[in-house]
Design a protein around this motif. Structure first.
Motif, short mmCIF file in Angstrom:
data_model
loop_
_atom_site.label_atom_id
_atom_site.label_comp_id
_atom_site.label_asym_id
_atom_site.label_seq_id
_atom_site.Cartn_x
_atom_site.Cartn_y
_atom_site.Cartn_z
N LYS A 644 -9.53 -59.71 65.71
CA LYS A 644 -9.05 -60.10 64.38
C LYS A 644 -8.19 -61.36 64.45
O LYS A 644 -8.37 -62.29 63.66
N LYS A 645 -7.26 -61.38 65.37
CA LYS A 645 -6.36 -62.52 65.45
C LYS A 645 -6.91 -63.60 66.39
O LYS A 645 -6.26 -64.58 66.63
N ALA A 646 -8.10 -63.39 66.91
CA ALA A 646 -8.62 -64.32 67.89
C ALA A 646 -9.54 -65.35 67.26
O ALA A 646 -10.24 -66.05 67.97
N GLY A 647 -9.61 -65.41 65.92
CA GLY A 647 -10.28 -66.57 65.38
C GLY A 647 -11.37 -66.38 64.37
O GLY A 647 -12.39 -67.06 64.45
N LEU A 648 -11.26 -65.50 63.38
CA LEU A 648 -12.21 -65.51 62.27
C LEU A 648 -11.84 -66.67 61.35
O LEU A 648 -10.69 -66.81 60.95
N SER A 649 -12.84 -67.46 60.99
CA SER A 649 -12.58 -68.57 60.08
C SER A 649 -12.30 -68.04 58.68
O SER A 649 -12.65 -66.90 58.35
N PRO A 650 -11.68 -68.83 57.81
CA PRO A 650 -11.42 -68.38 56.44
C PRO A 650 -12.68 -67.92 55.71
O PRO A 650 -12.66 -66.94 54.98
N SER A 651 -13.79 -68.63 55.94
CA SER A 651 -15.02 -68.24 55.25
C SER A 651 -15.52 -66.88 55.72
O SER A 651 -16.03 -66.07 54.92
N LEU A 652 -15.37 -66.58 57.02
CA LEU A 652 -15.81 -65.28 57.53
C LEU A 652 -14.86 -64.17 57.07
O LEU A 652 -15.31 -63.04 56.81
N GLU A 653 -13.58 -64.45 57.00
CA GLU A 653 -12.65 -63.45 56.46
C GLU A 653 -13.05 -63.08 55.04
O GLU A 653 -13.05 -61.89 54.67
N PRO A 735 -28.16 -64.39 61.07
CA PRO A 735 -28.23 -65.72 60.43
C PRO A 735 -27.29 -65.86 59.24
O PRO A 735 -26.74 -66.95 59.02
N LEU A 736 -27.12 -64.79 58.47
CA LEU A 736 -26.19 -64.85 57.34
C LEU A 736 -24.78 -65.12 57.83
O LEU A 736 -24.05 -65.94 57.25
N TRP A 737 -24.39 -64.46 58.87
CA TRP A 737 -23.05 -64.64 59.45
C TRP A 737 -22.86 -66.07 59.93
O TRP A 737 -21.83 -66.70 59.66
N LEU A 738 -23.85 -66.58 60.63
CA LEU A 738 -23.74 -67.93 61.17
C LEU A 738 -23.69 -68.98 60.08
O LEU A 738 -22.96 -69.97 60.18
N GLU A 739 -24.45 -68.76 59.00
CA GLU A 739 -24.42 -69.72 57.89
C GLU A 739 -23.07 -69.66 57.17
O GLU A 739 -22.50 -70.70 56.80
N ALA A 740 -22.53 -68.43 56.97
CA ALA A 740 -21.24 -68.30 56.30
C ALA A 740 -20.14 -68.97 57.11
O ALA A 740 -19.18 -69.52 56.54
N GLU A 741 -20.27 -68.95 58.43
CA GLU A 741 -19.25 -69.55 59.29
C GLU A 741 -19.15 -71.05 59.07
O GLU A 741 -18.09 -71.64 59.29
N GLN A 742 -20.24 -71.67 58.62
CA GLN A 742 -20.24 -73.12 58.44
C GLN A 742 -19.69 -73.55 57.08
O GLN A 742 -19.48 -74.75 56.85
N ILE A 743 -19.43 -72.61 56.20
CA ILE A 743 -18.93 -72.96 54.86
C ILE A 743 -17.48 -73.44 54.97
O ILE A 743 -16.64 -72.78 55.57
N ARG A 744 -17.21 -74.57 54.40
CA ARG A 744 -15.86 -75.13 54.40
C ARG A 744 -15.44 -75.39 52.96
O ARG A 744 -16.24 -75.41 52.04
N ASP A 745 -14.15 -75.64 52.79
CA ASP A 745 -13.65 -75.91 51.44
C ASP A 745 -14.02 -77.33 50.99
O ASP A 745 -13.83 -77.67 49.85
#
Length: 745
Positions: A644-653, A735-745
């Motif tokens: 949890k604290k090791a690095g989920l990006s904001p989009s994955l959270e 693939p859904l997870w990987l695509e969501a990881e690339q979403i930025r503000d």
């Protein structure tokens, strides 16, 4: 005292009249007229009662005539007759007026009972007042959440009992002691018993009488406690009637908080402490010893040194007393029922204890607070900080002699004491309690202070015959230990020197590390220096706590400038490849070592042991910078809690939060407003919108227009896929997870 078993209306009325008038009521004959009930109050006063099952005005008029004849006959001999006509239900106004014209009283069975003790009036007042600690812990308002049926453990090894079974025992005249730790629902049980025992009082003529014992300090006689129970409700006019009802064994006593009656002084000698507790409970003992109508008395288990002391101090006999204990936590089914009753759909994280008080605290949170405290990246820090305030404020309400800050500081001082105790959670002696109090307040505990120390929440007895205490709640203890470390840079030098020279045996766990990480995020250099001093002195575990906590701090990297820690015990070390650099750990025992995906900068672990290692499948899989002599268990896949604290990006959270709300919580669909709640505004809200569009495009969610906006519904065919992503989190390759990881503000 057994429950009355009136077979007829006549028997019931005569039984009530006996209590009302203080003399036997029997069928009798006056002036040749038979009456259902006659009471000879004195040589100069007689009571005659007509009982009618028929409910009509003509029948009442017949009764008036019969009573009038009897009155005329007795008045010749100088005897006053008081006449009553008793009906099965309240009379009409016409009936009342006809009887009042000749000074005769017509009333129902229940109304007759109120001449003895006006229970409806008492019940109304009692239910609008708090039952012990069954309140909103922050505002003090009455807790109105529906009771969740739970089972209570019999200490004699018998089958668990329900609240309905407890009520039956009390009706049968049995005594019950209800024990439980803080926040386990004792007062809520008392309130439910009051409601159950209130039903049918007119048929049994047995009245539940509930007293918060914390309102009875210094009372030495049972009668004073009964009167106080009326006075605090503003019902002074009922006090005498309540005493009379108790003297005639018509009150079922519900006494909450025997642990909230304090001794008038303090001692560390066990014999003296028992004497002080016995003196504080003299009024309770006098009350209980003189009742045979059934009594329940509740309090915290650790207040007494033994069950034998408890029975003696409370005036109870083992052969007619059942000792039961409230379970510390809800089952999953009870938890679900509680939140359903509170109108909530919430999934609690696995690390959170299921204590009733914790659940109540959660039920009072706003939607935004729920989102921030239990988001995917949360490790409980925000909720712990909120909950410890709830606990201290709740106890401060119980004992107004202390404010919540004093209780909190005593807690922190006690947590330090446990750091050097071999059993981790204690023991804490009476001397320890005294020393902690004196260190915080600056004087020895007296009067109310003694009571507070004897009943501190989250402490329990270490054994049936021991005066020593121990923490029973690691959730609270771990956070308190973190707060103790967090304040060290602000302590004076003598206190710091004392801390770094101690040999701590018990390290912070994951929650404590996360709490400390947040508290020291703006003072990293101060804590680096503290860790260096602790490592050079005797307290390697303190140094390990600081470094392990810094590793959880994702705000900025910390260069530890070549720090070496040797001989520490570290509970969980989640090593991040960026957060902490330039340190060496040797001859240390790790409970759980979590390795990063890539090597950290200038970090070495040498000649150490670990119960469990995550991030490597075997000794051969350990990176060059880690040298362990013994490992009990390897785990190549990190768990959810570890990453949890090791690095989920904001989009994955945000993705995880939306998937949990739609697939894991109750309900067929979620409003858009509810899905976006807790993400705040700005960039996070934009990311949330992008995540929703992605989920709709991939047919994970569908949406339709509702009365108040868009409604999002999960496509259940994807349940297994979603569950797998939520289980794997950062290790997911979906693939859904990987695509969501690339979403930025």
């Amino acid at each position: 005292m057994a429950q009355p078993s009136w077979k007829t209306l006549e028997e019931q009325v005569r039984g009530i009249a006996t209590l009302v008038f203080g003399k036997d009521c029997e069928p009798g004959r006056i002036a040749g007229v038979n009456f259902d009930g006659v009471v000879h109050k004195s040589e100069y006063e007689t009571v005659a009662i007509e009982i009618s099952k028929q409910y009509d005005l003509d029948k009442v008029r017949q009764g008036i005539g019969r009573l009038g004849l009897a009155r005329q006959s007795l008045i010749v001999d100088g005897v006053v007759l008081r006449g009553y006509i008793v009906l099965p239900k309240p009379p009409t106004q016409a009936m009342i007026d006809a009887a009042a014209a000749v000074k005769i009283t017509v009333l129902s069975v229940g109304q007759l009972g109120t001449l003895f003790f006006h229970f409806p009036q008492y019940k109304e007042a009692r239910l609008t007042s708090s039952f012990g600690s069954s309140i909103d812990p922050l505002s003090g308002a009455i807790d109105k959440t529906n009771y969740v049926p739970v089972a209570y453990t019999r200490l004699d090894g018998g089958k668990d009992v329900s609240v309905n079974e407890i009520a039956d025992m009390l009706r049968a005249g049995q005594n019950v002691i209800l024990l439980g730790e803080y926040g386990s629902g004792k007062s809520r049980c008392v309130r439910e018993l009051f409601n159950l025992l209130s039903d049918g009082w007119a048929g049994t003529f047995r009245f539940p009488y509930a007293v918060n014992l914390r309102e009875c300090w210094g009372l030495d006689r049972g009668e004073e406690i009964i009167r106080r129970g009326a006075y605090v409700l503003g019902k002074d006019d009922l006090a005498a009637a309540a005493v009379r009802a108790n003297n005639r064994q018509s009150l079922i006593l519900l006494l909450d908080g025997f642990d909230e009656l304090g001794s008038q002084s303090w001692a560390t000698d066990e014999t003296r402490l028992r004497q002080l507790r016995a003196r504080a409970l003299r009024g309770v003992k006098d009350l209980v010893e003189n009742t045979s109508a059934g009594c329940l008395i509740a309090g915290r288990e650790h207040y007494f040194s033994s069950n034998e002391e408890m029975l003696t101090a409370l005036g109870l006999k083992r052969n007619n007393t059942l000792i039961i204990k409230a379970k510390d936590e809800f089952t999953d089914e009870q938890l679900e029922a509680y939140f359903d009753a509170a109108g909530l759909a919430v999934e609690l994280p696995s690390w959170l204890p299921r204590k009733p008080l914790i659940c109540q605290t959660i039920a009072l949170l706003s939607d935004d607070e729920l989102g921030s405290m239990f988001g995917i990246a949360s490790e409980g820090v925000e909720f712990w900080n909120h909950f410890i305030r709830v606990v201290c404020k709740r106890d401060a309400r119980i004992n107004a002699f202390f404010d919540e800050e004093t209780i909190y500081r005593v807690f922190v001082a006690l947590s330090r004491i446990t750091r050097t105790r071999p059993s981790n959670i204690g023991p804490i002696s009476q001397r320890d309690l005294q020393d902690a109090f004196e260190a915080v307040v600056g004087q020895l505990p007296v009067e109310e202070a003694a009571a507070m120390l004897q009943r501190l929440p989250s402490l329990g007895r270490i054994g049936a015959e021991s005066q020593d205490r121990q923490f029973v709640d690691m959730f609270i203890l771990d956070g308190l230990r973190a707060k103790d470390v967090a304040k060290l840079p602000d302590d004076d030098e003598a206190q710091r020197r004392r801390a770094i020279s101690e040999n701590w045996l018990n390290p912070l766990r994951a929650l404590g590390q996360s709490i400390l990480a947040l508290d020291m995020s703006k003072r990293v250099d101060s804590f680096r220096q503290l860790a260096s001093r602790a490592a050079a002195a005797k307290n390697a575990t303190l140094a390990g706590d600081i470094v392990a906590s810094l590793s959880r701090n994702a705000l900025k990297p910390a260069d530890l400038q070549g720090l070496t820690i040797s001989g520490a015990f570290i509970s969980q070390f989640v090593i991040n490849d960026e957060n902490v650099t330039n340190f060496t750990i040797t001859d240390t025992t790790f409970e759980h070592l979590v390795l990063p995906n890539s090597p950290p900068n200038r970090v070495a672990i040498r000649s150490s042991m670990a119960s469990r290692v995550s991030g490597a499948a075997s000794f051969s899989g350990l990176p060059d910078w880690v040298q362990l002599d013994l490992v009990d268990d390897f785990d190549s896949v990190q768990t959810v809690a570890q990453i949890k604290k090791a690095g989920l990006s904001p989009s994955l959270e945000i993705l995880v939060a939306i998937l949990k709300k739609t697939f894991k919580q109750k309900g067929a669909g979620r409003k858009e407003e509810a899905l976006l709640r807790g993400f705040g505004g700005g960039a996070s809200k934009k990311i949330a919108g992008s995540i929703l569009r992605l989920l709709i495009r991939e047919n994970i969610l569908s949406r339709h227009k509702g009365d108040e906006g868009w409604i999002y519904t999960p496509e259940r065919s994807h349940f297994a896929r979603v569950s797998e992503m939520l289980d794997q989190l950062r290790s997911s390759t979906d693939p859904l997870w990987l695509e969501a990881e690339q979403i930025r503000d």
